[in-house]
Write a protein that holds these residues in place. Sequence first.
Motif, PDB file in Angstrom:
ATOM      1  N   UNK A  18       0.499  -0.686   0.048  1.00  0.00           N
ATOM      2  CA  UNK A  18       0.257  -0.029  -0.275  1.00  0.00           C
ATOM      3  C   UNK A  18       1.077   0.951  -0.014  1.00  0.00           C
ATOM      4  N   UNK A  19       1.732   0.831   0.966  1.00  0.00           N
ATOM      5  CA  UNK A  19       3.095   2.516   0.948  1.00  0.00           C
ATOM      6  C   UNK A  19       3.909   2.953  -0.188  1.00  0.00           C
ATOM      7  N   UNK A  20       3.738   1.732  -1.177  1.00  0.00           N
ATOM      8  CA  UNK A  20       4.222   1.926  -2.355  1.00  0.00           C
ATOM      9  C   UNK A  20       3.733   2.351  -3.659  1.00  0.00           C
ATOM     10  N   UNK A  21       2.083   1.713  -3.595  1.00  0.00           N
ATOM     11  CA  UNK A  21       0.929   2.550  -4.614  1.00  0.00           C
ATOM     12  C   UNK A  21       1.206   3.760  -4.297  1.00  0.00           C
ATOM     13  N   UNK A  22       1.122   3.797  -2.947  1.00  0.00           N
ATOM     14  CA  UNK A  22       1.490   5.683  -3.039  1.00  0.00           C
ATOM     15  C   UNK A  22       2.431   6.738  -3.621  1.00  0.00           C
ATOM     16  N   UNK A  23       3.044   6.071  -3.503  1.00  0.00           N
ATOM     17  CA  UNK A  23       4.612   6.456  -3.564  1.00  0.00           C
ATOM     18  C   UNK A  23       4.712   6.396  -5.521  1.00  0.00           C
ATOM     19  N   UNK A  24       4.322   5.588  -5.706  1.00  0.00           N
ATOM     20  CA  UNK A  24       4.056   5.910  -6.810  1.00  0.00           C
ATOM     21  C   UNK A  24       3.248   6.187  -7.676  1.00  0.00           C
ATOM     22  N   UNK A  25       1.939   6.271  -6.974  1.00  0.00           N
ATOM     23  CA  UNK A  25       0.759   6.973  -7.467  1.00  0.00           C
ATOM     24  C   UNK A  25       0.883   8.888  -7.613  1.00  0.00           C
ATOM     25  N   UNK A  26       1.672   9.089  -6.894  1.00  0.00           N
ATOM     26  CA  UNK A  26       2.137  10.121  -6.704  1.00  0.00           C
ATOM     27  C   UNK A  26       3.542  10.500  -7.213  1.00  0.00           C
ATOM     28  N   UNK A  27       4.127  10.195  -7.985  1.00  0.00           N
ATOM     29  CA  UNK A  27       5.088  10.025  -8.998  1.00  0.00           C
ATOM     30  C   UNK A  27       6.510  10.141  -8.441  1.00  0.00           C
ATOM     31  N   UNK A  28       6.044   9.851  -7.219  1.00  0.00           N
ATOM     32  CA  UNK A  28       7.764  10.125  -6.255  1.00  0.00           C
ATOM     33  C   UNK A  28       8.693   8.664  -7.127  1.00  0.00           C
ATOM     34  N   UNK A  29       8.701   7.863  -7.423  1.00  0.00           N
ATOM     35  CA  UNK A  29       8.905   7.071  -8.040  1.00  0.00           C
ATOM     36  C   UNK A  29       8.799   6.250  -8.603  1.00  0.00           C
ATOM     37  N   UNK A  30       8.961   4.991  -9.563  1.00  0.00           N
ATOM     38  CA  UNK A  30       8.558   5.142 -11.246  1.00  0.00           C
ATOM     39  C   UNK A  30       8.593   3.477 -10.939  1.00  0.00           C
ATOM     40  N   UNK A  31       9.425   2.929  -9.979  1.00  0.00           N
ATOM     41  CA  UNK A  31       9.777   1.410  -9.857  1.00  0.00           C
ATOM     42  C   UNK A  31       9.739   0.830  -8.157  1.00  0.00           C
ATOM     43  N   UNK A  32       9.701  -0.043  -7.844  1.00  0.00           N
ATOM     44  CA  UNK A  32       9.938  -0.208  -6.108  1.00  0.00           C
ATOM     45  C   UNK A  32      10.405  -1.385  -6.776  1.00  0.00           C
ATOM     46  N   UNK A  33      10.902  -1.955  -5.856  1.00  0.00           N
ATOM     47  CA  UNK A  33      11.432  -3.248  -5.035  1.00  0.00           C
ATOM     48  C   UNK A  33      10.831  -3.957  -4.057  1.00  0.00           C
TER      49      UNK A  33
END
Lengths: 85, 576
Positions: free
Chosen positions: B162-177
Amino acid sequence: MEELIKEIKTNIIEVLNLEDMTPEDIENDAPLFGEGLGLDSIDVLELIVMMEKEYGIKLKNPAEGKEIFKSINVMAQYISDHRTK
Amino acid sequence: MYFLADNIISPLGNTTEQNYRAVEAGRSALRHYPAADAAVLGGCPAETFPKDNVSSEPYVAARFSAEQFHDIEINGLTRFEALAARSARQAIDQAGIDVSAPNVVFVLSTTKANIDNLRTGEEPDETFIPSVAAEHIATYLGFTTKPLVVCNACISGVAAIITTKRLLDAGFFDHAVVCGADVLGRFFLSGFQSLKALSPDECRPFDIERIGLNLGEAAATIVFSTSRSRFRVECGAIRNDAFHISSPSKNGEGAYLALQAIQAETFHDDLSFINAHGTATMFNDQMEAVAISRAGLSDVPVNGLKGFFGHTMGAAGILETIMSKEALDHGQILATRGFEETGTSVTLNLASVNRTASNKRFIKMISGFGGGNAAVLVHREDEEGISFAKIDHSECKINTLHHIIVNSHTVTLDQEPITCHDCGQNLLVELYKQNIRDYPKFYKMDPLCRLGLVASDLLLQAESDIPQAVIIFNHSSSSQADRSFWATVSDPNESFPSPAHFVYTLPNIVAGEIAMRHGIHGETSFYILPDRDEHFINKIVNSICREKDFVNALVGWIDYPDDEHYLADLSYINKA
C-alpha cells in the motif's frame, strides 16, 4: 499462608508493573481480572511465567490460568498445593 | 501500480513457479522439530545455535534446511540479509530494471530483521536494527536511493504494498522493489511460545480444532511499476481495531473497516476469492470470519495458506499476494490446507480443496499485533485498451495545526516550553503524572510507547478533534524493548521469556497504543529509516495525504535509542 499471600501480592505488583499500588490495596478475595485489578490477557500470560519462575509450577494452557488467578486466596491455595520450589 | 516481476524463496522452492507448483500439489513446508537441550540454549550467542534447533519446547515450523541456507549464503551478509537479497535479485533480473536509477526505491517489509544479532551488555551493535539490514541489502543490490523499512508487525507485507502504491501514484518513483523477509531464531520462537500462540501440530486455519499458529521463514519480492502490465493493485487500506495490542477485536472492527474502505473505493461483484490471514489461532480466524461477514462477503470463496508456509511474518503479506496472483492467473483458488470443519461463529465459503475460478479480482487481507489490519484488491486485466483515470501527480497541501517536541530534557508544545524538572526516563513519568494520571497502562509500556503516549496525549490536549490516522517514523526500531525481552530469554540459568516484554518488541505497537488510547480506527503505520531524512518523510506523508478519504493525522518521529537521546517530534496535520 499469610506470608505467602503477601509475597504473591508483592510479586504481582512487580511483574505486572502495578505502579502506585501496595499489597494492602489488593483484597484477598476480590477478582483479579475484569472489574478487579483490570488485568488483561497479556497479564495472564505474565502470571503464568511468574508461577513457573517463582514457584516451579508449569501451566500449559492459559485457560487454566483464568481459574487459578481468580483471586489472591485461590492463587495462594493453588501455589501451596503445587509448588516445587 | 502494476506487477512487473516477482519471486518467492521458501523451503518449498526458490522461484514463484516452484512454490506455486508445490502448493498446487498439496505439499507443505511444515515439519516437527524437537526441543533443544536447555544447556545448549542458555546464553549461547545466536550464531552458535544449532540452526534447526533453537527452542526449549518441541514445535512445528516451516524452516530452511542447513543445505538450503548454505545455498542462500552471501559473503558479508547475514542469513536474513542474504535471503532477502537473493529473492530481490531474482525479481529484479526478471524485471530487467536498473536499480541504480534515482527513480527506483527499495522497500523492505520485516518484523525483526537481524534480531538474533542482538546482544545485551556489550558494545553497541546496530546490525539488529532493521534499517541497517535494509541498507546492507540495498547496497548489495546496487540501489542508490535510501531504503524504506515498513515495520508494522504481521501486516507489514500488505502495508508495504500500500505504501509503495502511494509513492508510485504520487509520482515520486517509477519502480519499486518490495521485499518481505524474516528468519526464525530463538528470539521469535521464545516470544511466540511465551504468548502460547504456537500449535504443537500442523496448523488448521479456520478449523474447529485449530489451536494455534506455526512460524515460517521465507522471502518474497514484487517489483512494482507505473508501466502497464497484466496485474494491477487497484486499491488498499490500513485500519486499526483500537482494541488491544495483542488480541484482535471481537467484532473484527479494523479488518471490517479495511474491507469496507476498498469496497467503497471500487466495488466489484466479480471477486474470485479472499486470501485471508488465517493464522489458525482461535481469535484471529474468528475475528476475520466476523469481519468478512460484516463486509457482506460471506459468499465469496476464502482461503488461507499458512498450512503450506507457516506464518512467514514480514514476508507473509507479499508471499501470499504473489501466490494469490498466480492462482488468479491459473484460474484457481488454492486449498486451505488443514481446514476440514467450520470453527468460526459465522460460516465462510472456505476452499478446503483446490477449486477452479474464472473471476478477475482477489482481496488479500491481513491482521497483526498493534491492532493493525490491512487489505488490498488486485485485478487481472485481460481486456486491451482500457484507459484509467490519469494519475494526478500534484502534491497536496498540508496544514500543521499543532506541534510537540519531547526530548530527554525539554518539552515544547506549539513553540511554548512546558515546565518540567526531571530528565531522562523520569521526565516521561513526571509528564504522565502531571498531565495524564488516568491511564495506569502507561507503567506497563516500554520506553518507546511511554514516549509516544505522553507526547501524543499532550499534543491532542491542544485539539478537540481526534485524528484519523497515526503515522510514525524512527531509526532505532524497538531497541529498548528488544534488549529487555532478550534479557528475560538469554540468562543461562533462568530463561523465562516475558510475554509482556515480547509484544513491545514490535515497534508499531507505539502507533497501536496511541490509537487505542484515543479510539483511532484509521490507519496506523510505522516506518524505519536509515536516518531522519525529512525529504523522504515528507514524500511518504504527502503520498498518504493524497488519499481521497484523508482528513487529518498525527504524524512524526518517535525514537528511543536510550534514556538520554530520545525524541518525539509530532505534528497534528490536516489536508488544506
